[in-house]
Design a protein around this motif. Sequence first.
Motif, PDB file in Angstrom:
ATOM      1  N   SER A 203      21.205-121.192  36.379  1.00 32.70           N
ATOM      2  CA  SER A 203      21.128-119.869  37.008  1.00 32.70           C
ATOM      3  C   SER A 203      22.508-119.450  37.507  1.00 32.70           C
ATOM      4  N   SER A 206      25.434-113.858  39.347  1.00 31.70           N
ATOM      5  CA  SER A 206      25.513-112.493  38.809  1.00 31.70           C
ATOM      6  C   SER A 206      25.942-112.587  37.354  1.00 31.70           C
ATOM      7  N   ASP A 207      25.756-111.498  36.617  1.00 30.56           N
ATOM      8  CA  ASP A 207      26.161-111.479  35.215  1.00 30.56           C
ATOM      9  C   ASP A 207      27.676-111.489  35.063  1.00 30.56           C
ATOM     10  N   GLU A 208      28.391-111.141  36.130  1.00 28.78           N
ATOM     11  CA  GLU A 208      29.857-111.186  36.069  1.00 28.78           C
ATOM     12  C   GLU A 208      30.360-112.620  35.826  1.00 28.78           C
ATOM     13  N   LYS A 210      29.255-114.721  33.796  1.00 25.05           N
ATOM     14  CA  LYS A 210      29.266-115.066  32.375  1.00 25.05           C
ATOM     15  C   LYS A 210      30.654-114.892  31.780  1.00 25.05           C
ATOM     16  N   ILE A 234      25.244-117.994  25.708  1.00 28.70           N
ATOM     17  CA  ILE A 234      25.321-116.875  26.664  1.00 28.70           C
ATOM     18  C   ILE A 234      24.803-115.638  25.940  1.00 28.70           C
ATOM     19  N   ASP A 235      23.596-115.227  26.316  1.00 29.52           N
ATOM     20  CA  ASP A 235      22.975-114.082  25.639  1.00 29.52           C
ATOM     21  C   ASP A 235      22.647-113.010  26.676  1.00 29.52           C
ATOM     22  N   ASP A 236      21.651-112.193  26.340  1.00 28.07           N
ATOM     23  CA  ASP A 236      21.295-111.076  27.211  1.00 28.07           C
ATOM     24  C   ASP A 236      20.394-111.482  28.360  1.00 28.07           C
ATOM     25  N   THR A 237      20.058-112.752  28.463  1.00 26.19           N
ATOM     26  CA  THR A 237      19.204-113.194  29.561  1.00 26.19           C
ATOM     27  C   THR A 237      19.925-112.950  30.883  1.00 26.19           C
ATOM     28  N   PRO A 238      19.317-112.200  31.796  1.00 27.79           N
ATOM     29  CA  PRO A 238      20.030-111.852  33.032  1.00 27.79           C
ATOM     30  C   PRO A 238      20.227-113.077  33.931  1.00 27.79           C
ATOM     31  N   GLU A 239      21.486-113.214  34.409  1.00 27.21           N
ATOM     32  CA  GLU A 239      21.848-114.226  35.415  1.00 27.21           C
ATOM     33  C   GLU A 239      21.405-115.629  34.999  1.00 27.21           C
ATOM     34  N   VAL A 241      22.385-118.946  31.907  1.00 22.29           N
ATOM     35  CA  VAL A 241      23.085-119.489  30.753  1.00 22.29           C
ATOM     36  C   VAL A 241      22.253-120.656  30.235  1.00 22.29           C
TER      37      VAL A 241
END
Length: 508
Positions: A203, A206-208, A210, A234-239, A241
């Motif tokens: 988890s 934040s997406d930043e 990534k 690392i895909d579109d899954t929020p917050e 990896v």
Amino acid sequence: MNPMFIILPVVGIVLGWIIRWLYARFQLSAAEQKAERVRQDALKEAEAQKKEYLLEAKDQLIRERNQQERENRDRRAEVQRYEAKVNKKEELLEQRAAEFDKKEREYADKTVALQRHEDAVAQQEEKLRVELERISGLSKQEAKDLIIKSLENDARHDAQALLNKIEQEANLSAEKKAQSILITTIQRLATEVTSDITVATVSLPSDEMKGRIIGREGRNIRTLETLTGVDIIIDDTPEAVVISCFDPVRKEIAKQALERLVTDGRIHPARIEEIVQKVTREVQQKIYEEGEKVLFDMGIHNMSQDAARALGRLYFRTSYGQNVLTHSREVAEIASMIAAEVGADRDLAKRSALLHDIGKGAENDSDQNHAEVGAEMARKMGEDPRIVNAIAAHHADCEPETIEAVIVQIADAISAARPGARRETVENYVKRLENLEEIAEKFTGVEKAYAIQAGRELRILVNNEKIPDGEVKELAQKIAKQIETDLRYPGRIKLTMIRETRIVEYAR
């Protein structure tokens, strides 16, 4: 001058000397009398002591004589008992000898009678044979050949029937075995369990984060994947990896390292390498602690540290999707129960069952199966030869020598046959990836190889001192050709060769 004044003193002196002489004589006489009395008393006392010593000596002599007489009586009684026993045995031997002579005579008589009977029977058989040949028109040899041919035909018929029966039973048994294998491979919740085994999710706050994990031109994520041998998705899954790897140890190291990097916030190649090394040491410590924990829980307290580490490595190993350490503990509990029920050595069965799969966690490139590797490890750790045999025989690679070894086989089968316990597809997948890495690591100059992207890509770290740049492409072609020869796989596999020159210097 009056003469009396002279005489009187002289007379006084003479009288005084006479008195003193008489007194001295009296004292001497008294002393002699006293000495005589002392001498007499001493003689009497000596005589009394002499009589006392003589009495004591006489009493001692009497006691010793009585003791000797008692011992002599006891010995005479013992000799008499022994003589009586010997006489009794002699009588018994004479009686048995007489019985033996009697039976021998009876046997001789019976032998003579039996010989006469055999002669009479032989004569009767000869008469019957001659009569039978006359009636049947066949000689003895012809009749024998006829009987042998008939028996041979019957034997052939019975043998064929037995072969048919065995073949039918074998087919039925094979069908049941195949059904059993199919049933045990049917999994419940296969997708969720497989996902839990092969991937892990980290988890992010934040997406930043990534972008920081990827780094400039992907150097951070490339360093982390290279050091740990995993595939970071690392895909579109929020917050979140996703870490994918078939090796649970490498997956765990990558997960913990990434979590610490995210928490620390400092993400760059040098920091990544430092964190990965630290986490690797901690995972090795956890391996030892897990081994000690399962030994404590099972009540086994006399096992070496090498054995504890060998067990702890099973914590990060899976077999057909089943955690090997959990499986080993379960097998040990089942074996202990069975041994208690059948009267076998409970502790020996438990210890053998707990160690039966340690070969699956061995860190070597041996071409032996895990049972042989585990038996060799147990032998080097000084385990009981019965335990070594139980480990080697738990898959019937050799004959079990004890009932405890058979119990381990049964317990292992029970644990593996539970519904949902194993997933053969996952095991085959993991085995294929391990073989993929092993093929690459056999080539000279290859330091390490990591299979990622579910086996669709193989990243190979090349030693820059052994392989120059001009030979890297040729090495990649050789590895690709070897993979094509040795493995069967769907699609194609991408080989990525990584060769870097690293120079370390210190300013002092």
